[in-house]
Design a protein around this motif. Structure first.
Motif, PDB file in Angstrom:
ATOM      1  N   ASP A 359      40.272  47.506  40.233  1.00 24.82           N
ATOM      2  CA  ASP A 359      39.899  47.233  39.143  1.00 24.82           C
ATOM      3  C   ASP A 359      41.230  46.992  38.094  1.00 24.82           C
ATOM      4  OD1 ASP A 359      37.298  47.239  39.424  1.00 24.82           O
ATOM      5  OD2 ASP A 359      37.145  49.145  39.100  1.00 24.82           O
ATOM      6  N   VAL A 360      42.138  47.905  38.587  1.00 27.64           N
ATOM      7  CA  VAL A 360      43.647  47.706  37.718  1.00 27.64           C
ATOM      8  C   VAL A 360      44.177  46.479  37.963  1.00 27.64           C
ATOM      9  CG1 VAL A 360      45.996  48.712  37.574  1.00 27.64           C
ATOM     10  CG2 VAL A 360      43.829  50.282  37.792  1.00 27.64           C
ATOM     11  N   ALA A 361      44.322  46.043  39.321  1.00 27.10           N
ATOM     12  CA  ALA A 361      44.872  44.757  39.853  1.00 27.10           C
ATOM     13  C   ALA A 361      44.068  43.489  39.331  1.00 27.10           C
ATOM     14  CB  ALA A 361      44.800  44.652  41.469  1.00 27.10           C
ATOM     15  N   ALA A 362      42.854  43.725  38.981  1.00 23.02           N
ATOM     16  CA  ALA A 362      42.162  42.442  38.553  1.00 23.02           C
ATOM     17  C   ALA A 362      42.283  42.137  37.133  1.00 23.02           C
ATOM     18  CB  ALA A 362      40.697  42.570  38.834  1.00 23.02           C
ATOM     19  N   ALA A 363      42.896  43.486  36.415  1.00 20.73           N
ATOM     20  CA  ALA A 363      43.069  43.234  34.921  1.00 20.73           C
ATOM     21  C   ALA A 363      44.278  42.280  34.650  1.00 20.73           C
ATOM     22  CB  ALA A 363      43.346  44.616  34.396  1.00 20.73           C
ATOM     23  N   ARG A 364      43.764  41.123  33.647  1.00 19.89           N
ATOM     24  CA  ARG A 364      44.641  40.277  33.387  1.00 19.89           C
ATOM     25  C   ARG A 364      45.413  40.375  31.934  1.00 19.89           C
ATOM     26  NH1 ARG A 364      39.910  35.847  33.124  1.00 19.89           N
ATOM     27  NH2 ARG A 364      38.993  37.754  32.092  1.00 19.89           N
ATOM     28  N   ASP A 365      45.355  41.333  31.424  1.00 17.90           N
ATOM     29  CA  ASP A 365      45.993  41.839  30.123  1.00 17.90           C
ATOM     30  C   ASP A 365      45.757  43.348  29.752  1.00 17.90           C
ATOM     31  OD1 ASP A 365      43.459  41.825  28.778  1.00 17.90           O
ATOM     32  OD2 ASP A 365      43.534  39.822  28.387  1.00 17.90           O
ATOM     33  N   GLN A 366      46.162  43.701  28.684  1.00 17.24           N
ATOM     34  CA  GLN A 366      46.120  45.014  28.265  1.00 17.24           C
ATOM     35  C   GLN A 366      44.820  45.489  27.841  1.00 17.24           C
ATOM     36  OE1 GLN A 366      48.937  46.955  29.478  1.00 17.24           O
ATOM     37  NE2 GLN A 366      48.764  47.997  27.830  1.00 17.24           N
ATOM     38  N   THR A 367      44.046  44.522  27.023  1.00 13.51           N
ATOM     39  CA  THR A 367      42.645  44.753  26.952  1.00 13.51           C
ATOM     40  C   THR A 367      41.833  44.976  28.203  1.00 13.51           C
ATOM     41  OG1 THR A 367      42.721  43.502  25.100  1.00 13.51           O
ATOM     42  CG2 THR A 367      40.528  43.864  25.782  1.00 13.51           C
ATOM     43  N   GLU A 368      41.945  44.206  29.183  1.00 12.70           N
ATOM     44  CA  GLU A 368      41.077  44.649  30.402  1.00 12.70           C
ATOM     45  C   GLU A 368      41.618  45.745  31.080  1.00 12.70           C
ATOM     46  OE1 GLU A 368      40.876  41.256  32.962  1.00 12.70           O
ATOM     47  OE2 GLU A 368      39.788  40.006  31.355  1.00 12.70           O
ATOM     48  N   LEU A 369      42.946  46.110  30.952  1.00  8.59           N
ATOM     49  CA  LEU A 369      43.397  47.377  31.472  1.00  8.59           C
ATOM     50  C   LEU A 369      42.721  48.633  30.827  1.00  8.59           C
ATOM     51  CD1 LEU A 369      45.223  49.126  33.397  1.00  8.59           C
ATOM     52  CD2 LEU A 369      46.916  48.652  31.937  1.00  8.59           C
ATOM     53  N   ALA A 370      42.742  48.421  29.472  1.00 10.44           N
ATOM     54  CA  ALA A 370      42.257  49.560  28.626  1.00 10.44           C
ATOM     55  C   ALA A 370      40.615  49.701  29.070  1.00 10.44           C
ATOM     56  CB  ALA A 370      42.318  49.186  27.194  1.00 10.44           C
ATOM     57  N   ARG A 371      40.143  48.607  29.273  1.00  9.92           N
ATOM     58  CA  ARG A 371      38.526  48.864  29.784  1.00  9.92           C
ATOM     59  C   ARG A 371      38.420  49.577  30.917  1.00  9.92           C
ATOM     60  NH1 ARG A 371      36.770  42.576  27.982  1.00  9.92           N
ATOM     61  NH2 ARG A 371      37.429  42.962  25.572  1.00  9.92           N
ATOM     62  N   VAL A 372      39.449  49.619  31.854  1.00  8.67           N
ATOM     63  CA  VAL A 372      39.295  50.170  33.237  1.00  8.67           C
ATOM     64  C   VAL A 372      39.602  51.486  32.876  1.00  8.67           C
ATOM     65  CG1 VAL A 372      40.578  50.370  35.467  1.00  8.67           C
ATOM     66  CG2 VAL A 372      39.979  48.203  34.652  1.00  8.67           C
ATOM     67  N   VAL A 373      40.634  52.069  32.071  1.00 10.36           N
ATOM     68  CA  VAL A 373      40.929  53.214  31.889  1.00 10.36           C
ATOM     69  C   VAL A 373      40.056  53.809  31.243  1.00 10.36           C
ATOM     70  CG1 VAL A 373      42.562  54.693  30.494  1.00 10.36           C
ATOM     71  CG2 VAL A 373      43.338  52.951  31.849  1.00 10.36           C
ATOM     72  N   LEU A 374      39.248  53.167  30.144  1.00 12.51           N
ATOM     73  CA  LEU A 374      38.027  53.863  29.566  1.00 12.51           C
ATOM     74  C   LEU A 374      37.172  54.249  30.606  1.00 12.51           C
ATOM     75  CD1 LEU A 374      36.492  54.398  26.741  1.00 12.51           C
ATOM     76  CD2 LEU A 374      35.520  51.825  27.296  1.00 12.51           C
ATOM     77  N   ASP A 375      36.565  53.069  31.307  1.00 14.91           N
ATOM     78  CA  ASP A 375      35.567  53.589  32.073  1.00 14.91           C
ATOM     79  C   ASP A 375      35.899  54.614  32.922  1.00 14.91           C
ATOM     80  OD1 ASP A 375      34.226  51.206  31.495  1.00 14.91           O
ATOM     81  OD2 ASP A 375      35.015  49.941  33.164  1.00 14.91           O
ATOM     82  N   TYR A 376      37.121  54.962  33.545  1.00 17.40           N
ATOM     83  CA  TYR A 376      37.567  56.068  34.143  1.00 17.40           C
ATOM     84  C   TYR A 376      37.468  57.418  33.243  1.00 17.40           C
ATOM     85  CZ  TYR A 376      40.071  59.682  36.935  1.00 17.40           C
ATOM     86  OH  TYR A 376      40.639  60.827  37.804  1.00 17.40           O
TER      87      TYR A 376
END
Length: 402
Positions: A359-376
């Protein structure tokens, strides 16, 4: 692709007795991914069972309502609360001729999106996620059941019916724009008609939530010593219930007296909701579930007098329980933990567990990365969050008590 569920095997004997404004299982709008029908369960029974068997549901065991998980075994957790909500929802729905399985499914799913540390954790994550589309536990529950549960071979999520997803999204009422990213994402996949009311079954789940937490917060606050029975006797409804117990059972053991009084409060709330709903359903005479969705406000609710009395009780609980000095002190500590954990993983997402790296690798920007971190982080239990914080930042007073 979504499709209607019209297999006659889905029609249980109970379904034949439902009121015309109830959600009929054989008229469900279906699932996002088409599946064969169960030979012995209706679509909503299947939804309920998938929710119960989900990982997120199991984690509710170690997520809390008001008190942090380490503070004692007698306080409600999200799991015990959810079970109580489901029981109340089935009772009310069954009495009103609604679909008890759908009401139960929505009730069982309604808190799946809660992060660790109750509303304190939600407030902290909402602030941290403000630049990235926000955070709301109802929307996060939808994200869990449509994306984050990854156990089935043919799809991500639980592939729940439209009606159950609608209920999770709207059980507290129509959802105004702007929507959080999680809600917008699900609504883009499948229009949940967010501007309308939810089904009567979902409205029942919402009221059942109010009934359950109004009851158990009083119980938990007494057990924690934040107030006394004498304090409660000064409040509307509660004073009458304690007085009735004293008339019927003079000299009763204090613990039994407390239980008898609070169970009467519980009964007052449930009977009031049923009476109001029966009156409104008779006068408005809805002919379909869509009539319910397009009414001017909810059809399942407390009477105005009881609603005002419950507001007085909630004001008391806010001061004496939710903002009690001991509770506020713990709130500060756990808020600090969330404020440490989230930026820690944002700064170096390689620190996330291996199963999250795709999921981290698929994140295209900081917003998508934040969503991955949030989910965790939002998926953590109280216990795990405390332990993970201790591992990364050193032990705290809470660490010693887990």
């Amino acid at each position: 692709m979504a499709g209607p569920l019209s297999d006659p095997r889905a029609c249980t004997p109970e379904a034949q007795m439902l009121k015309p404004y109830a959600c009929q299982p054989d008229q469900s709008r279906g699932r996002l991914f088409t599946e064969s029908m169960s030979t012995f369960r209706s679509p909503f029974q299947r939804d309920r069972d998938r929710i119960i068997h989900s990982s997120a549901f199991r984690r509710l065991k170690h997520k809390t309502q008001v008190f942090v998980e380490h503070e004692g075994d007698y306080y409600r957790t999200r799991l015990t609360h959810t079970i109580e909500v489901a029981q109340v929802a089935r009772t009310i729905a069954g009495t009103l001729g609604l679909n008890t399985d759908l009401a139960e499914a929505v009730a069982l799913a309604h808190d799946l999106g809660h992060p660790p540390f109750g509303h304190t954790g939600e407030d902290a994550l909402a602030e941290l996620m403000a630049p990235f589309g926000g955070f709301d536990h109802n929307a996060q529950a939808l994200r869990i059941v449509t994306r984050l549960e990854r156990h089935y071979a043919d799809f991500d999520g639980l592939n729940l019916t439209w009606e159950t997803l609608e209920g999770i999204a709207k059980h507290n009422g129509p959802v105004p724009e702007p929507w959080s990213y999680a809600l917008a994402e699900v609504n883009a996949m499948w229009d949940l008609e967010l501007a309308t009311n939810a089904s009567a079954e979902a409205q029942v789940a919402a009221v059942a939530d109010d009934v359950a937490y109004n009851h158990h917060d009083l119980h938990d606050g007494l057990r924690a010593g934040l107030f006394t029975e004498d304090d409660l006797c000064e409040l509307p409804v509660l004073g009458e219930c304690f007085a009735e117990v004293d008339r019927r059972h003079p000299g009763l053991d204090p613990m039994r007296r407390r239980h008898e009084a609070l169970r009467r409060v519980f009964g007052v709330m449930v009977e009031d909701v049923i009476s109001v709903a029966q009156g409104r359903l008779t006068s408005l005479n809805p002919a379909s579930v869509d009539d319910i969705r397009h009414m001017d406000g909810p059809i399942i609710r407390f009477s105005k007098p009881l609603y005002q009395n419950l507001k007085a009780i909630k004001r008391f609980l806010f001061v004496r329980m939710y903002r009690a000095p001991s509770v506020v002190e713990v709130r500060k500590r756990v808020t600090g933990m969330i404020n440490d954990l989230f930026p820690h993983f944002m700064d170096d997402p390689a620190r996330l567990p291996q199963e999250w790296q795709a999921d981290v690798a698929a994140a295209r920007d900081q917003t998508e990365l934040a969503r991955v971190v949030l989910d965790y982080v939002a998926g953590m239990t109280d216990r795990f969050a405390i332990q993970e914080h201790a591992r990364l930042f050193g032990p705290s007073e809470l660490t010693d008590q887990t």
